[in-house]
Design an enzyme around this catalytic site. Structure first.
Site, PDB file in Angstrom:
ATOM      1  N   SER A  98      -3.535  13.667   3.894  1.00  7.86           N
ATOM      2  CA  SER A  98      -3.338  12.538   4.025  1.00  7.86           C
ATOM      3  C   SER A  98      -1.883  12.276   4.629  1.00  7.86           C
ATOM      4  O   SER A  98      -0.729  12.532   4.167  1.00  7.86           O
ATOM      5  CB  SER A  98      -3.333  11.860   2.707  1.00  7.86           C
ATOM      6  OG  SER A  98      -3.278  10.452   2.587  1.00  7.86           O
ATOM      7  N   GLY A  99      -1.695  11.175   5.696  1.00  6.35           N
ATOM      8  CA  GLY A  99      -0.530  10.801   6.012  1.00  6.35           C
ATOM      9  C   GLY A  99      -0.174  11.539   7.313  1.00  6.35           C
ATOM     10  O   GLY A  99       1.118  11.564   7.839  1.00  6.35           O
ATOM     11  N   THR A 103      -5.671   9.042  11.529  1.00  6.83           N
ATOM     12  CA  THR A 103      -6.176   7.573  11.967  1.00  6.83           C
ATOM     13  C   THR A 103      -5.289   7.209  13.309  1.00  6.83           C
ATOM     14  O   THR A 103      -5.977   6.651  13.978  1.00  6.83           O
ATOM     15  CB  THR A 103      -5.965   6.607  10.898  1.00  6.83           C
ATOM     16  OG1 THR A 103      -6.491   7.285   9.782  1.00  6.83           O
ATOM     17  CG2 THR A 103      -6.515   5.327  11.277  1.00  6.83           C
ATOM     18  N   ASN A 147       0.580   7.829   1.692  1.00  3.97           N
ATOM     19  CA  ASN A 147       0.465   6.829   2.900  1.00  3.97           C
ATOM     20  C   ASN A 147       0.100   5.503   2.286  1.00  3.97           C
ATOM     21  O   ASN A 147      -0.677   5.238   1.674  1.00  3.97           O
ATOM     22  CB  ASN A 147      -0.726   7.581   3.656  1.00  3.97           C
ATOM     23  CG  ASN A 147      -1.004   6.733   4.886  1.00  3.97           C
ATOM     24  OD1 ASN A 147      -0.475   5.720   5.443  1.00  3.97           O
ATOM     25  ND2 ASN A 147      -2.049   7.201   5.752  1.00  3.97           N
ATOM     26  N   SER A 150      -3.587   4.317   3.280  1.00  2.00           N
ATOM     27  CA  SER A 150      -4.541   5.642   3.424  1.00  2.00           C
ATOM     28  C   SER A 150      -6.080   5.496   3.480  1.00  2.00           C
ATOM     29  O   SER A 150      -6.627   4.681   2.823  1.00  2.00           O
ATOM     30  CB  SER A 150      -4.179   6.515   2.371  1.00  2.00           C
ATOM     31  OG  SER A 150      -4.839   7.935   2.258  1.00  2.00           O
ATOM     32  N   SER A 151      -6.476   6.184   4.351  1.00  2.00           N
ATOM     33  CA  SER A 151      -8.281   6.004   4.666  1.00  2.00           C
ATOM     34  C   SER A 151      -8.758   6.822   3.476  1.00  2.00           C
ATOM     35  O   SER A 151      -8.493   8.181   3.353  1.00  2.00           O
ATOM     36  CB  SER A 151      -8.805   6.541   5.839  1.00  2.00           C
ATOM     37  OG  SER A 151      -7.961   6.257   6.982  1.00  2.00           O
ATOM     38  N   GLY A 402      -8.238  17.061   5.417  1.00  2.00           N
ATOM     39  CA  GLY A 402      -8.144  18.528   5.740  1.00  2.00           C
ATOM     40  C   GLY A 402      -8.640  19.011   4.394  1.00  2.00           C
ATOM     41  O   GLY A 402      -8.771  18.710   3.462  1.00  2.00           O
ATOM     42  N   GLU A 404      -8.055  20.978   0.908  1.00  2.00           N
ATOM     43  CA  GLU A 404      -7.232  20.438   0.099  1.00  2.00           C
ATOM     44  C   GLU A 404      -7.020  21.500  -0.978  1.00  2.00           C
ATOM     45  O   GLU A 404      -7.809  22.114  -1.523  1.00  2.00           O
ATOM     46  CB  GLU A 404      -7.791  19.395  -0.569  1.00  2.00           C
ATOM     47  CG  GLU A 404      -7.427  18.019   0.269  1.00  2.00           C
ATOM     48  CD  GLU A 404      -8.035  16.570  -0.528  1.00  2.00           C
ATOM     49  OE1 GLU A 404      -8.237  16.711  -1.620  1.00  2.00           O
ATOM     50  OE2 GLU A 404      -7.474  15.686  -0.195  1.00  2.00           O
TER      51      GLU A 404
END
Ligand SMILES: Nc1ncnc2c1ncn2[C@@H]1O[C@H](COP(=O)(O)OP(=O)(O)OP(=O)(O)O)[C@@H](O)[C@H]1O
Length: 942
Positions: A98-99, A103, A147, A150-151, A402, A404
């Site tokens: 994340s981040g 995107t 983020n 964040s999606s 990705g 985790e």
């Protein structure tokens, strides 16, 4: 700074440390992109770099990735180029934590593809796709600590291209929405953006009895975010809904569902009171009826039925269709309430994505066939015919979490890691398959490449006796997490990808099982697995939703209706693992039908700031993204392969026989020329067949060291080559300008009837005769004056105030005229005077065939020069004046006054003589001189 490589298959230190150092050193130079083979690695700069613009776009258009530095555009270009040239579907798989910038990368790819692909419908579809983005972000994104936007779902976005390679539609597939966020968020995080946006519209909020975000239990204590404008966001959300054709009435029903969830979160339960006849002692009751009322109103259901549905459950009795009602404990009621909130939101999100899809997928496309990469037979057994005229191909962009590895890992991590294992399996399969196919095509001798096959790990999770099925079985039998753990340990303990328990383990570890993923060992905590897998939404809640008067709400539960057979008694929906596995299979089938391209995104720090690279954090991601594995797979075969013409073009400077001219024996013989270049760097005692091979169209080189040697030789040769090329290029440009100047001066001199010397007329104007553009001393002089761009340099003679002639060097730039003393032997420059061109007022010359000219400055200085380049110098001055929209005054006369010093005025007369006297410049009176000139061969017909 340490040596860096743009393609990490060339790394000298093949280790996580080597990858880390290379990424770090590149990042310090603001080079955020690197390659591993054709896989792009992108490090989030957390600052705006001027690398996404028209100019860059044009640069990457029509270039192969290896021709330019790594960039996200080169991946987009490869995908688009393959799509056109091979008419095969392409996918771009973007992963990272994340981040990390997934995107953002997806957006840049979309921009690139939209810019390079034309077509009449392109704009409409592009606008539709872009317009739908805020809608998906409102419902699918949230502020997290990692983020701000964040999606919280994975997505596969496909763009459809017609047979003319124009964008004709798109489609989005979403998965893994983090619906647990609807009911709780960690410290410093928010719920999905839409829950805050809705409060910014007073009218809607009032209608739905929404007060302030602070009053709702499902909204945590973070309400506003600096970088997020909820009011603007809501406007864009509504615009997007309008754009995709959702009516105002349905929009209101959407806001009702959102508001219902917020009111639902405020419903609280207590133990049922003894005085209540209907209550049972282990039952629950609602504390305050206000939120219940509001929730029922928003859902358009009966308040009493909602209350019953939240505090009781329907239980199946032994017989078929035989059920009874059982009260729910307080804990059970809270569970039912949260399950309803999550269930509502998940269905609403699915509906939103479906609506977006209906707007961006042209109806005519829905049933059309897809062209596949290898013409694989589809399920019905019929092979696709690849050249149907109405066939379309796609570019799909997969933006997915990705791998985790957290402190505590649960079912969410298992599902995410499972999908990453599947992607890794595909990566290995396709990379090796492609490698080996290429060897066969090129007629190269090859051995099977050893690699770490992760297939058994995938099977450990998804086979018949795998973890997903074991979890399903436990869940079906209504057993708990301990049973699940026991069955996992019993059935998989001998599996090579299962890590055996340590001899001594803590109480916490007793509840865990560990899997050896390709990206590292992950310890999964079994608590909550069964509940999450069941994703229970009690049957009476589903039945209640189906009674709603809101058409949207009944649509959201229409699939559940199919399962109930319409009799309001729900059968159990498929478990999460089953649903998810089905989705992944579907996605993989799509991906296998495409040629894949990969982008691995890395987040260099947790503070979201530029110029900060944290080693530990990046090392962890290098492991999670399997970058070392990537390097090893790519290096297992040949690290370098290129077509002969590219190889020769790139390395020809490394040998005398290939540069500057190809020796005769290499003409029309690219194989021999390539061999010659490579043998030049290989030691004679090595077995060459192990170092490189010659294919049908390409050269294959085994070790990176060979490429380093070639690059080193090239680097040594290149500065010279570059300077030479630069010089030739500048001369070419200068020559073109000089031709123009010459034409101009001819016209002017003709007008003023100045005679031209034939030699001067026929000369080629070169401008920088002394090559001062490459003179370091001159560069220093220019730097001092904050000047650049030499337009003239040459030797001149200066007539001084004692009427003597001195050698001088004249340099002109766009800005100044430099009167210099240039000692060529000592390479020293002495600046006599610098005068700005803007101060120049006039140039005066004689009508004869001489090279005298006097420059008159407003500051009253005068320069009296004699030069063979007089007409060239004057023509340059005319041009510079023109550029600054002024006109240079030119005077042609046999006599005029000038100022040899600031205080003196002198008259100069020009006289033609047959032979030069001893003093060509003679004092002919007080404050008067005569300059004698001998007529030279004249150029007539100017
Ligand atoms: N190439 C880039 N240039 C400048 N800033 C960037 C770039 N990529 C990402 N960022 C910054 O990082 C932030 C996070 O990026 P992004 O939203 O793309 O991450 P993500 O991997 O999609 O995260 P998530 O999985 O949480 O959705 C962006 O909002 C932006 O500020």
């Amino acid at each position: 700074m340490a040596r860096t490589v743009e393609n990490m298959i060339m790394l000298e230190d093949v280790s996580e440390r080597g990858i880390l150092n290379n990424l770090k050193n590149m990042y310090r130079k603001d080079s955020i992109y690197t390659f591993i083979g054709e896989v792009l690695i992108s490090v989030n700069p957390f600052k705006q770099l001027n690398i996404y613009n028209e100019q860059k776009l044009r640069q990457y258009r029509s270039h192969y990735p290896f021709e330019l530095p790594p960039h996200v555009y080169s991946i987009a270009e490869s995908a688009y180029r393959n799509l056109i040239s091979e008419r095969t579907s392409q996918s771009i798989i973007i992963s990272g934590e994340s981040g990390a910038g997934k995107t953002e990368a997806a957006k840049q790819i979309m921009n690139y593809i939209a810019a390079v692909s034309g077509g009449p419908t392109e704009d409409k579809v592009k606008t539709q796709i872009l317009k739908s983005n805020p809608l998906l972000e409102a419902f699918g994104n949230a502020k997290t600590v990692r983020n701000n936007n964040s999606s919280r779902f994975g997505k596969y976005m496909e763009i459809f291209f017609s047979d003319l390679n124009q964008i004709i539609g798109g489609q989005i597939m979403q998965f893994l929405l983090e619906k647990s966020r609807v009911v709780s968020q960690s410290q410093g995080e928010r719920n999905f953006h839409i829950f805050y946006q809705i409060f910014t519209d007073d009218e809607i909020a009032k209608k739905l009895s929404l007060t302030k975000p602070e009053h709702y239990k499902y909204l945590s204590n973070t309400y506003s975010v600096d970088t997020i404008d909820d009011k603007l966001g809501f406007r864009e959300t509504k615009e997007a809904l309008d754009y995709i054709g959702v009516s105002k009435e349905t929009q209101m029903q959407i806001w009702e569902v959102v508001a219902a969830i917020l009111h639902l979160g405020n419903i609280e339960f207590s133990h049922s009171e003894k005085g209540d006849k209907t209550a049972r002692k282990d039952g629950s009751q609602i504390v305050d009826r206000t939120p219940l009322k509001l929730c029922a109103k928003c859902l358009h259901v009966d308040e009493g039925m909602l209350e019953t549905a939240l505090t009781t459950k329907t239980v199946e009795a032994g017989g078929r269709n035989s059920t009874y009602i059982s009260p729910l404990s307080v804990e059970g009621a809270y569970f039912a309430r949260d399950a309803l909130a999550k269930g509502l939101y998940r269905r609403l999100f699915d509906w939103i994505v479906k609506s977006v899809n209906e707007s961006i997928t042209l109806p005519s496309l829905i049933n059309r066939r897809l062209s596949t990469m290898n013409g694989k037979a589809p399920k019905n057994g019929k092979k696709e015919e690849s050249s149907k005229p109405n066939e379309y191909v796609t570019i799909g962009i997969l933006d997915i979490y990705g791998f985790e590895i957290f402190q505590t890992n649960s079912l969410e991590q298992l599902t995410i890691n499972y999908i990453n294992e599947r992607l890794q399996q595909m990566f290995i399969e396709l990379t090796l398959k492609e490698e080996q196919e290429e060897y066969v095509r090129e007629g190269i001798k090859w051995e099977k490449v050893p690699y770490n096959d992760n297939k058994p790990c995938v099977e450990l999770i998804d086979s018949k006796l795998g973890i997903f099925n074991l979890l399903n079985e436990t869940s079906l039998l209504s057993k708990g997490d301990d049973d699940f753990l026991r069955t996992v340990k019993t059935n998989t303990s001998k599996h090579p990808f299962m890590v055996p328990d340590d001899k001594v383990i803590s109480k916490e570890q007793e509840k865990c099982f560990k899997i050896k993923h390709y990206a590292g060992i992950v310890e999964y905590h079994s608590a909550g697995f069964v509940e999450k897998n069941l994703d229970t939404l009690f049957q009476n809640l589903v039945a209640l939703a189906l009674t709603s008067k809101s058409t949207l709400l009944t649509q959201l539960f229409s699939n559940d209706k199919i399962m109930t057979g319409g009799n309001n008694v729900a059968t159990k929906p498929p478990m999460i693992c089953t649903q998810f596995k089905k989705q992944v299979d579907h996605l993989m089938a799509k991906l296998y039908a495409c040629k894949p391209h990969y982008i691995r995104c890395i987040k260099p720090n947790d503070r979201k700031i530029g110029n900060c690279f944290e080693d530990d954090m990046v090392t962890h991601q290098i492991r999670c993204l399997g970058l070392l594995e990537n390097v090893l797979v790519k290096r297992a075969g040949f690290v370098y392969r290129h077509k002969f013409d590219f190889f020769i073009h790139h390395y020809k400077v490394t040998t005398k026989e290939t540069y500057p001219f190809l020796a005769a024996q290499f003409h029309n013989n690219q194989v021999e020329a390539s061999k010659h270049i490579i043998l030049n760097v290989l030691k004679s005692n090595t077995d060459h067949s192990k170092m490189f091979q010659i294919g049908k169209t390409k050269i294959f080189i085994k070790h990176p060291e060979t490429i380093f040697s070639l690059e080193e030789l090239r680097e040594r040769a290149c500065p010279d080559v570059a300077t030479k090329i630069q010089r030739v290029f500048r001369r070419f440009i200068a020559k073109k300008k000089a031709e123009e100047n010459k034409r101009e001066i001819n016209t002017i001199f003709k007008k003023f009837q100045k005679k031209r010397r034939r030699v001067s007329y026929n000369r080629i104007y070169q401008g920088d005769y002394l090559n001062f553009a490459f003179n370091s001393e001159m560069s220093k002089v220019l730097a001092k004056e904050n000047d650049s761009n030499i337009v003239y340099s040459g030797y001149v003679k200066k007539v001084n105030n004692r009427n003597k002639v001195q050698d001088r060097t004249l340099v002109m730039t766009h800005k100044n005229i430099y009167n210099l003393d240039w000692n060529e032997k000592k390479k020293k420059i002495k600046v006599k005077r610098v005068l700005p061109i803007s101060d120049l007022a006039a140039v005066k010359v004689s009508p004869f065939t001489d090279g005298y000219f006097i420059l008159f400055f407003n500051s009253r200085y005068c320069y009296f020069f004699d030069s063979d380049d007089a007409s060239e110098i004057i023509s340059i001055l005319i041009r510079l004046f023109k550029q600054s929209k002024r006109e240079l005054s030119i005077e042609v006369s046999k006599q005029f006054d000038y100022k040899p010093t600031l205080k003196e005025t002198r008259t100069v007369k020009f006289a033609e003589v047959s032979s030069l006297p001893k003093n060509p410049i003679d004092k002919s009176g007080k404050n008067e001189i005569t300059v004698f000139v001998v007529p030279q061969a004249e150029q007539k017909n100017l």
